[in-house]
Design a protein around this motif. Sequence first.
Motif, mmCIF file in Angstrom:
data_model
loop_
_atom_site.group_PDB
_atom_site.id
_atom_site.type_symbol
_atom_site.label_atom_id
_atom_site.label_comp_id
_atom_site.label_asym_id
_atom_site.label_seq_id
_atom_site.Cartn_x
_atom_site.Cartn_y
_atom_site.Cartn_z
ATOM 1 N N MET A 118 0.846 -1.171 0.000
ATOM 2 C CA MET A 118 0.000 0.000 0.000
ATOM 3 C C MET A 118 0.899 1.244 0.000
ATOM 4 O O MET A 118 1.798 1.373 0.818
ATOM 5 C CB MET A 118 -0.894 -0.028 1.249
ATOM 6 N N ILE A 119 0.630 2.150 -0.914
ATOM 7 C CA ILE A 119 1.395 3.393 -1.009
ATOM 8 C C ILE A 119 0.809 4.410 -0.027
ATOM 9 O O ILE A 119 -0.412 4.587 0.052
ATOM 10 C CB ILE A 119 1.346 3.966 -2.437
ATOM 11 N N VAL A 120 1.697 5.074 0.729
ATOM 12 C CA VAL A 120 1.302 6.154 1.634
ATOM 13 C C VAL A 120 2.187 7.361 1.346
ATOM 14 O O VAL A 120 3.225 7.234 0.701
ATOM 15 C CB VAL A 120 1.399 5.729 3.119
ATOM 16 N N TYR A 121 1.777 8.511 1.832
ATOM 17 C CA TYR A 121 2.435 9.761 1.490
ATOM 18 C C TYR A 121 2.996 10.402 2.754
ATOM 19 O O TYR A 121 2.258 10.647 3.706
ATOM 20 C CB TYR A 121 1.462 10.672 0.758
ATOM 21 N N LEU B 288 4.330 19.515 5.471
ATOM 22 C CA LEU B 288 4.639 19.696 4.052
ATOM 23 C C LEU B 288 4.960 18.355 3.397
ATOM 24 O O LEU B 288 5.707 17.552 3.960
ATOM 25 C CB LEU B 288 5.815 20.655 3.888
ATOM 26 N N TYR B 289 4.393 18.127 2.216
ATOM 27 C CA TYR B 289 4.595 16.867 1.493
ATOM 28 C C TYR B 289 6.081 16.615 1.258
ATOM 29 O O TYR B 289 6.826 17.507 0.869
ATOM 30 C CB TYR B 289 3.861 16.900 0.153
ATOM 31 N N ALA C 111 -3.713 10.648 -1.137
ATOM 32 C CA ALA C 111 -2.730 11.191 -2.083
ATOM 33 C C ALA C 111 -2.813 12.718 -2.130
ATOM 34 O O ALA C 111 -3.903 13.288 -2.075
ATOM 35 C CB ALA C 111 -2.966 10.620 -3.470
ATOM 36 N N PRO C 112 -1.650 13.389 -2.245
ATOM 37 C CA PRO C 112 -1.668 14.848 -2.407
ATOM 38 C C PRO C 112 -2.196 15.208 -3.795
ATOM 39 O O PRO C 112 -2.268 14.352 -4.684
ATOM 40 C CB PRO C 112 -0.203 15.238 -2.254
ATOM 41 N N TRP D 136 -5.215 17.449 2.247
ATOM 42 C CA TRP D 136 -4.113 18.248 1.720
ATOM 43 C C TRP D 136 -4.641 19.628 1.373
ATOM 44 O O TRP D 136 -5.734 19.773 0.823
ATOM 45 C CB TRP D 136 -3.525 17.601 0.471
ATOM 46 N N GLU D 137 -3.867 20.656 1.678
ATOM 47 C CA GLU D 137 -4.169 22.010 1.257
ATOM 48 C C GLU D 137 -2.913 22.571 0.597
ATOM 49 O O GLU D 137 -1.814 22.118 0.882
ATOM 50 C CB GLU D 137 -4.591 22.882 2.446
#
Length: 93
Positions: free
Chosen positions: A1-4, A11-12, A38-39, A56-57
């Motif tokens: 599983m992909i996470v961010y 901050l990303y 996801a961003p 996300w903003e």
Amino acid sequence: MIVYQYTTAGLYQSETEADESPLEPGVYLLPARTTPVAPPADVPAGRWPRWNGVAWELVNKPQAPAAPDPLAKLTAFLNENPDVAALIEQPAV
């Protein structure tokens, strides 16, 4: 599983992979400061995705401060310390 991943400021940073729990199949162990959300795919120049805990903003991208002019810094130092300037101006013996 992909996470961010995101920084402590939210901050990303990057994406990574979460490992499946060895004790609970189908449950994934999220590393610290990650989200499965996801961003945004399209981020305008000068903006940066920031995780606010829910979504996300887009915020203004932080700018590095301009490097100080070393000559101006030295001149200001010598003006504030005339005794040092006098030592530099004395001829070497």
